[in-house]
Motif scaffolding. Structure first.
Motif, PDB file in Angstrom:
ATOM      1  N   LEU A  78       0.829  -1.209   0.000  1.00 25.82           N
ATOM      2  CA  LEU A  78       0.000   0.000   0.000  1.00 25.82           C
ATOM      3  C   LEU A  78       0.863   1.258   0.000  1.00 25.82           C
ATOM      4  O   LEU A  78       0.545   2.236  -0.695  1.00 25.82           O
ATOM      5  CB  LEU A  78      -0.925  -0.016   1.220  1.00 25.82           C
ATOM      6  N   GLU A  79       1.944   1.233   0.770  1.00 26.09           N
ATOM      7  CA  GLU A  79       2.861   2.385   0.782  1.00 26.09           C
ATOM      8  C   GLU A  79       3.472   2.607  -0.598  1.00 26.09           C
ATOM      9  O   GLU A  79       3.550   3.737  -1.090  1.00 26.09           O
ATOM     10  CB  GLU A  79       3.957   2.136   1.829  1.00 26.09           C
ATOM     11  N   ARG A  80       3.878   1.531  -1.239  1.00 25.73           N
ATOM     12  CA  ARG A  80       4.463   1.646  -2.575  1.00 25.73           C
ATOM     13  C   ARG A  80       3.422   2.087  -3.597  1.00 25.73           C
ATOM     14  O   ARG A  80       3.731   2.850  -4.521  1.00 25.73           O
ATOM     15  CB  ARG A  80       5.055   0.298  -2.963  1.00 25.73           C
ATOM     16  N   GLN A  81       2.202   1.611  -3.425  1.00 18.27           N
ATOM     17  CA  GLN A  81       1.145   1.984  -4.363  1.00 18.27           C
ATOM     18  C   GLN A  81       0.874   3.484  -4.319  1.00 18.27           C
ATOM     19  O   GLN A  81       0.640   4.117  -5.365  1.00 18.27           O
ATOM     20  CB  GLN A  81      -0.132   1.204  -4.022  1.00 18.27           C
ATOM     21  N   GLY A 101       3.575   9.288  -8.797  1.00 15.75           N
ATOM     22  CA  GLY A 101       4.494   9.407  -9.916  1.00 15.75           C
ATOM     23  C   GLY A 101       3.913   8.948 -11.236  1.00 15.75           C
ATOM     24  O   GLY A 101       4.618   8.932 -12.241  1.00 15.75           O
ATOM     25  N   TYR A 102       2.623   8.554 -11.240  1.00 14.19           N
ATOM     26  CA  TYR A 102       1.949   8.089 -12.458  1.00 14.19           C
ATOM     27  C   TYR A 102       2.710   6.928 -13.100  1.00 14.19           C
ATOM     28  O   TYR A 102       2.858   6.860 -14.322  1.00 14.19           O
ATOM     29  CB  TYR A 102       1.783   9.230 -13.458  1.00 14.19           C
ATOM     30  N   GLN A 103       3.148   6.001 -12.281  1.00 11.34           N
ATOM     31  CA  GLN A 103       3.845   4.814 -12.757  1.00 11.34           C
ATOM     32  C   GLN A 103       2.813   3.714 -12.952  1.00 11.34           C
ATOM     33  O   GLN A 103       2.525   2.937 -12.030  1.00 11.34           O
ATOM     34  CB  GLN A 103       4.915   4.395 -11.740  1.00 11.34           C
ATOM     35  N   TRP A 104       2.266   3.607 -14.150  1.00 10.67           N
ATOM     36  CA  TRP A 104       1.099   2.761 -14.361  1.00 10.67           C
ATOM     37  C   TRP A 104       1.429   1.271 -14.305  1.00 10.67           C
ATOM     38  O   TRP A 104       0.629   0.477 -13.800  1.00 10.67           O
ATOM     39  CB  TRP A 104       0.432   3.111 -15.687  1.00 10.67           C
ATOM     40  N   ALA A 105       2.568   0.860 -14.825  1.00 13.98           N
ATOM     41  CA  ALA A 105       2.935  -0.556 -14.754  1.00 13.98           C
ATOM     42  C   ALA A 105       3.141  -1.017 -13.301  1.00 13.98           C
ATOM     43  O   ALA A 105       2.596  -2.051 -12.901  1.00 13.98           O
ATOM     44  CB  ALA A 105       4.186  -0.821 -15.595  1.00 13.98           C
ATOM     45  N   LEU A 110       8.084   1.355 -20.394  1.00 14.74           N
ATOM     46  CA  LEU A 110       8.176   0.220 -19.481  1.00 14.74           C
ATOM     47  C   LEU A 110       7.471   0.488 -18.160  1.00 14.74           C
ATOM     48  O   LEU A 110       7.042  -0.444 -17.484  1.00 14.74           O
ATOM     49  CB  LEU A 110       9.648  -0.117 -19.223  1.00 14.74           C
ATOM     50  N   MET A 111       7.347   1.738 -17.789  1.00 17.60           N
ATOM     51  CA  MET A 111       6.732   2.076 -16.506  1.00 17.60           C
ATOM     52  C   MET A 111       5.434   2.857 -16.650  1.00 17.60           C
ATOM     53  O   MET A 111       4.533   2.715 -15.822  1.00 17.60           O
ATOM     54  CB  MET A 111       7.720   2.883 -15.649  1.00 17.60           C
ATOM     55  N   THR A 112       5.343   3.684 -17.669  1.00 13.58           N
ATOM     56  CA  THR A 112       4.179   4.558 -17.803  1.00 13.58           C
ATOM     57  C   THR A 112       3.326   4.245 -19.019  1.00 13.58           C
ATOM     58  O   THR A 112       2.330   4.919 -19.259  1.00 13.58           O
ATOM     59  CB  THR A 112       4.621   6.030 -17.880  1.00 13.58           C
ATOM     60  N   SER A 118       9.678   8.307 -11.256  1.00 16.61           N
ATOM     61  CA  SER A 118       9.551   8.054  -9.833  1.00 16.61           C
ATOM     62  C   SER A 118       9.236   9.346  -9.078  1.00 16.61           C
ATOM     63  O   SER A 118       9.814  10.399  -9.343  1.00 16.61           O
ATOM     64  CB  SER A 118      10.848   7.442  -9.296  1.00 16.61           C
ATOM     65  N   TRP A 119       8.326   9.249  -8.122  1.00 19.48           N
ATOM     66  CA  TRP A 119       7.974  10.406  -7.295  1.00 19.48           C
ATOM     67  C   TRP A 119       9.167  10.879  -6.497  1.00 19.48           C
ATOM     68  O   TRP A 119       9.277  12.070  -6.187  1.00 19.48           O
ATOM     69  CB  TRP A 119       6.831  10.011  -6.360  1.00 19.48           C
ATOM     70  N   TRP A 120      10.086   9.965  -6.188  1.00 20.71           N
ATOM     71  CA  TRP A 120      11.249  10.326  -5.387  1.00 20.71           C
ATOM     72  C   TRP A 120      12.261  11.164  -6.168  1.00 20.71           C
ATOM     73  O   TRP A 120      13.183  11.709  -5.569  1.00 20.71           O
ATOM     74  CB  TRP A 120      11.931   9.064  -4.864  1.00 20.71           C
ATOM     75  N   MET A 121      12.118  11.259  -7.480  1.00 21.70           N
ATOM     76  CA  MET A 121      13.058  12.061  -8.263  1.00 21.70           C
ATOM     77  C   MET A 121      13.051  13.522  -7.823  1.00 21.70           C
ATOM     78  O   MET A 121      14.100  14.164  -7.735  1.00 21.70           O
ATOM     79  CB  MET A 121      12.719  11.966  -9.750  1.00 21.70           C
ATOM     80  N   GLU A 122      11.863  14.037  -7.534  1.00 24.59           N
ATOM     81  CA  GLU A 122      11.746  15.443  -7.131  1.00 24.59           C
ATOM     82  C   GLU A 122      11.526  15.611  -5.637  1.00 24.59           C
ATOM     83  O   GLU A 122      11.672  16.719  -5.126  1.00 24.59           O
ATOM     84  CB  GLU A 122      10.579  16.101  -7.879  1.00 24.59           C
ATOM     85  N   ASN A 123      11.173  14.534  -4.953  1.00 28.74           N
ATOM     86  CA  ASN A 123      10.795  14.653  -3.544  1.00 28.74           C
ATOM     87  C   ASN A 123      11.659  13.802  -2.628  1.00 28.74           C
ATOM     88  O   ASN A 123      11.245  13.476  -1.526  1.00 28.74           O
ATOM     89  CB  ASN A 123       9.327  14.258  -3.373  1.00 28.74           C
ATOM     90  N   GLY A 124      12.838  13.436  -3.089  1.00 28.11           N
ATOM     91  CA  GLY A 124      13.737  12.661  -2.256  1.00 28.11           C
ATOM     92  C   GLY A 124      14.283  13.478  -1.100  1.00 28.11           C
ATOM     93  O   GLY A 124      14.140  14.715  -1.056  1.00 28.11           O
ATOM     94  N   PRO A 125      14.915  12.829  -0.125  1.00 24.44           N
ATOM     95  CA  PRO A 125      15.470  13.556   1.025  1.00 24.44           C
ATOM     96  C   PRO A 125      16.560  14.536   0.607  1.00 24.44           C
ATOM     97  O   PRO A 125      17.551  14.168  -0.019  1.00 24.44           O
ATOM     98  CB  PRO A 125      16.029  12.434   1.909  1.00 24.44           C
TER      99      PRO A 125
END
Length: 210
Positions: A22-25, A31-35, A96-98, A106-113
């Motif tokens: 659920l956390e990953r979902q 990040g609109y990662q549909w796959a 492959l992902m979208t 990935s959402w973490w690209m812009e929102n990473g620590p």
């Protein structure tokens, strides 16, 4: 006693898998990662099936859950190879992902620590309705966050696979032993026979005269 502890352990790991999925979902949706969204959805259904099979003593459900975990390990191994660009894989292959429906990654690209996002105005690289940004100062790059997340999923899946195989084996052994004593064996069951009517006959007694 061993059966109860095995069931409790499997239910506990299924709960951890459900929380992790659920956390990953959530982050894949952001990040609109549909796959990955589709894969996570199927994984959540399989984990729920595993919990139901464990609680209801359904060995077939656990077998299906274990088979899915093998596929889940393969998918997460692919995700790791994708973000590390192993072989011919490249992060520029958005389909492959979208599924080529968006430019998001990935959402973490812009929102990473520690990440600092700076928009680039008037860039010729920007497509219509999109903008170009630069990301700097990240304490941990997004691809490594995705790799760690997938590695955790693989660890949970492998341990869950072992527990599912053990618990399903215990369930099948109990079912076989119960069949052996005639619990579910239709051939060993005999319907109660109807009582036949008793034929009453007169009772004669002889009296001796002394």
């Amino acid at each position: 006693m061993g059966r109860c502890s095995g069931r409790a352990t499997l239910v506990g790991f299924c709960a951890l898998q459900l929380v992790a999925a659920l956390e990953r979902q959530i982050f894949d949706f952001l990040g609109y990662q549909w796959a990955p969204i589709l894969a996570n959805f199927l994984h959540i259904l399989a984990v729920i099936l595993g919990i139901f099979g464990t609680v209801q003593y359904r060995s077939k459900h656990l077998i299906l859950y274990a088979v899915w975990l093998i596929l889940w390990v393969g998918w997460n191994a692919f995700v790791i190879c994708f973000y590390l660009e192993v072989g011919h894989l490249s992060q520029d292959q958005d389909f492959l992902m979208t599924f080529n429906t968006s430019l998001h990654r990935s959402w973490w690209m812009e929102n990473g620590p520690g990440c600092l996002v700076t928009p680039v105005t008037n860039s010729k690289l920007a497509l219509e309705d999109h903008h170009v940004i630069t990301v700097s100062g990240c304490l941990l790059d997004y691809q490594y966050i995705e790799v760690v997340s997938s590695a955790m999923q693989i660890f949970l899946a492998l341990f869950g696979f072992v527990c599912a195989c053990y618990v399903s084996k215990v369930f099948m052994e109990e079912e076989d032993s119960f069949d052996f004593i005639g619990g579910f064996d239709s051939y060993g069951y005999q319907a109660p026979q109807k009582m036949s009517h008793l034929q009453l006959q007169p009772l004669y007694t002889e009296l001796s005269l002394g």
